[in-house]
Design a protein around this motif. Structure first.
Motif, short mmCIF file in Angstrom:
data_model
loop_
_atom_site.label_atom_id
_atom_site.label_comp_id
_atom_site.label_asym_id
_atom_site.label_seq_id
_atom_site.Cartn_x
_atom_site.Cartn_y
_atom_site.Cartn_z
N ASN A 172 -16.73 6.29 3.65
CA ASN A 172 -15.46 5.94 4.57
C ASN A 172 -15.85 5.31 5.97
O ASN A 172 -15.22 4.45 6.91
N SER A 198 -8.74 -1.08 -0.31
CA SER A 198 -9.33 -1.27 1.71
C SER A 198 -8.90 -2.70 1.07
O SER A 198 -9.62 -2.91 1.78
N LYS A 218 -11.95 -4.61 -0.31
CA LYS A 218 -12.93 -5.04 -0.57
C LYS A 218 -13.37 -6.10 -0.96
O LYS A 218 -14.25 -6.77 -0.95
N GLN A 264 -14.20 -1.19 5.81
CA GLN A 264 -12.16 -1.71 6.13
C GLN A 264 -11.49 -1.05 5.37
O GLN A 264 -11.83 0.03 5.05
N ARG A 265 -10.05 -1.43 6.01
CA ARG A 265 -8.92 -0.93 5.77
C ARG A 265 -7.94 -1.82 5.37
O ARG A 265 -8.09 -3.05 6.35
N GLY A 268 -15.39 1.02 1.63
CA GLY A 268 -14.07 1.84 2.16
C GLY A 268 -13.28 2.45 0.66
O GLY A 268 -14.18 1.95 -0.35
N GLY A 326 -6.55 -7.32 7.21
CA GLY A 326 -7.71 -6.26 7.18
C GLY A 326 -8.45 -5.25 8.59
O GLY A 326 -7.88 -6.43 9.51
N VAL A 355 -4.12 4.76 7.50
CA VAL A 355 -5.26 4.55 7.17
C VAL A 355 -6.45 4.55 7.19
O VAL A 355 -7.05 4.68 6.81
N THR A 356 -6.45 4.98 8.57
CA THR A 356 -8.11 5.18 8.94
C THR A 356 -8.21 6.75 8.87
O THR A 356 -9.42 7.49 9.49
N GLY A 390 1.02 -1.61 -0.15
CA GLY A 390 -0.03 0.43 0.03
C GLY A 390 0.60 1.51 0.22
O GLY A 390 0.53 2.28 0.08
#
Length: 564
Positions: free
Chosen positions: A418, A325, A327, A447-448, A321, A503, A560-561, A216
């Motif tokens: 988000n 991320s 998904k 999710q992230r 997400g 995740g 990531v958040t 990432g």
């Protein structure tokens, strides 16, 4: 000049130099900054190891032998491999705010200033190495691309200046010549060895940058000569069966390659920029993907709830997400769990990234009007049990998805929001009635992906007061003594301190209380409060738990958040 004069005395003594050689050496090596070998060759000295041994004894800098170079490369952001090779410098170890760099000429002040500015926040220690041994190590650690780039820059000088870029036949021929083919293959192979998910070929005014995304995060891979830009881009477009004459419009294509035992599907995207076409390769290595819900990172309660949920005969489950991320991987994990002879599973995707045996997958093609909505109208007449819709982008697609969920199908889809409660607001914005959402939704996941700490080098530390304050904002049961972990870096993780990703999830069950809030038109915040009272916990909570368990770092969770 004190140190240089002492060194000159040592050189004079070691090699029995006459005075005119000493003066010449002072000028060429210490004043003009000529490379070490060239300066000494001017006075007919060619024993580089002996020269470096004298410097080592005088300065106290350790002299590396061939076997002292590392087995794995250090991942670097913003440093060109051709720059390292040209100047014979190589970072060989990064750990806990310290970096060790091997150089051939420790008296090249401009070069040392460049190294110092790049590692501005770190303690830099130097060691000495022979020029060809440093370059051999660069080629071994980072592939042959730097050497190819040097050769190509000489071979390709004048390509842009002579206007060859407009000669399509010449460009096609150049793109199929062995050096260009080798360079492109080496770049892709190196990216695969680094576990990269994407390769970015980016043209700028005076440079042509190649970067890779690993876990990432983007890292610099190489900087081929600007003169090779047109040929490299043409080579990639030919491999993807794209039109090399079309440079004004975006194009998409696919490449299928085999590197040894590895089969790699590559998704290619080109867009025109002001300095040429930018190309991104998405690397889809089949063996690297594992669609196993148990290993994605959900906590046991979340996993048990999801496994119970997907056995329902109808209803809709949304995964939300940002792009990248994970998904699609989560939904493919659900499909793999559901895939059996007793179920008919259909998917509509844009694009179909991986083929799953036993599932009917449809690729959206907007150019022939095969959109999500148009494909779904036909699919509901195919008697499916489970429908996967790649993404809900508009009201038409959302209407058909909800209708399918209400008429006996289990519907899985993604949405760009988000967090989980925000999906309700997003569907309202699209134009979906609240009572339809309430009746069709089973649950919403957000999710992230966080980078996982390397198990070989992670470093525990006692949480600081600022860390504890931040953790207590979300975790009410925090003990007085808290251990967190640093990403230190070692050879096994290419000095990044991380290896792989996992995740973090928030699961919002659509209970009766949440359903009532949706029908009443309440905001995402109100829905989150209702769900919180029933056990829902936000992404940050799950991320902090992983940090306390030593799976990741606090800074990675905050990255990531989107919290600073």
């Amino acid at each position: 000049m004190g140190q240089s004069e002492t060194l000159l005395d040592l050189f004079q003594k070691e090699f029995n130099l006459p005075e005119d050689h000493v003066r010449q050496l002072r000028t060429s090596y210490f004043i003009e900054g000529l490379p070490l070998l060239e300066a000494f060759e001017q006075i007919t000295i060619t024993d580089e190891h002996r020269v470096l041994r004298v410097i080592s004894e005088s300065t106290g800098l350790p002299l590396l032998e061939r076997e002292d170079y590392p087995e794995k490369p250090v991942l670097l952001e913003g440093v060109s491999m051709s720059f390292l090779r040209k100047h014979s410098i190589l970072p060989i170890h990064i750990e806990s705010g310290r970096v060790r760099v091997v150089v051939n000429n420790p008296f090249n002040l401009p070069l040392l200033n460049t190294i110092g500015s790049y590692f501005a926040d770190m303690e830099v220690s130097l060691c000495l190495g022979q020029r060809e041994e440093i370059r051999t190590a660069i080629d071994r650690l980072y592939g042959e691309a730097a050497r190819e780039a040097e050769a190509l820059s000489k071979e390709g000088d004048g390509i842009l200046q002579n206007g060859f870029e407009e000669d399509l036949e010449h460009l096609r021929g150049l793109a199929q010549e062995a050096p260009i083919v080798r360079l492109v293959n080496v770049l892709i192979s190196r990216a695969l060895d680094m576990r990269a998910s994407d390769i970015h070929f980016e043209p700028f005014e005076r440079s042509f940058q190649v970067r890779v995304r690993v876990d990432g995060v983007l890292f610099d891979l190489d900087q081929p000569p600007k003169t090779m830009q047109a040929a490299i881009i043409s080579r990639l477009k030919l491999m993807a069966n794209l039109n090399i004459a079309e440079r004004r419009l975006p194009q998409d294509g696919k490449i299928k390659l085999r590197f040894g035992n590895r089969e790699v599907d590559i998704r290619v995207s080109t867009v025109p920029t002001i300095y040429g076409e930018s190309i991104v390769l998405r690397l889809l290595a089949q063996e690297a993907v594992e669609y196993n819900l148990a290993t994605l990172g959900m906590d046991p309660e979340q996993l048990a709830y999801l496994l119970e949920l997907i056995e329902r005969p109808f209803g809709m489950i949304l995964v939300t997400g940002p792009t990248g991320s994970g998904k699609t991987t989560t939904l493919y994990g659900v499909l793999k769990k559901l895939n059996s002879v007793t179920r008919k599973i259909l998917t509509v995707e844009d694009p179909v990234e991986y083929q799953i045996n036993g599932i009917n997958q449809i690729q959206v093609k907007p150019q022939i009007d095969l959109t999500f909505a148009n494909a779904l109208r036909s699919l509901v007449r195919q008697d499916p049990d489970v429908l996967l819709i790649g993404e809900i982008r508009d009201k038409e697609t959302a209407d058909i998805a909800i209708e399918s969920a209400l008429t006996g199908h289990l519907v899985l889809s993604t949405l760009h929001t988000n967090d989980a409660p925000g999906a309700v607001t997003r569907l309202r914005d699209i134009g979906i009635e609240s009572f339809l959402m309430a009746d069709s939704l089973l649950a919403i996941l957000a999710q992230r992906l966080v980078r996982v700490l390397c198990p070989h080098c992670r470093e525990p530390y006692e949480a600081r007061e600022a860390d504890r304050i931040r953790l207590r904002e979300v975790l009410t049961d925090l003990p007085d003594s808290v251990t967190l972990y640093h990403n230190r870096g070692c050879d096994k993780c290419s000095q990044t301190g991380y290896r792989g990703r996992q995740g973090i999830y928030e699961v919002l069950p659509v209970s009766e209380a949440v359903r009532s809030d949706i029908v009443a038109g309440k905001s995402a915040g109100n829905i989150a409060q209702t769900a919180f009272a029933q056990g829902y916990r936000p992404l940050l909570y799950q991320g902090y738990r992983k940090a306390l368990d030593g799976i990741t770092t606090l800074s990675e969770v905050l990255r990531v958040t989107s919290l600073s």
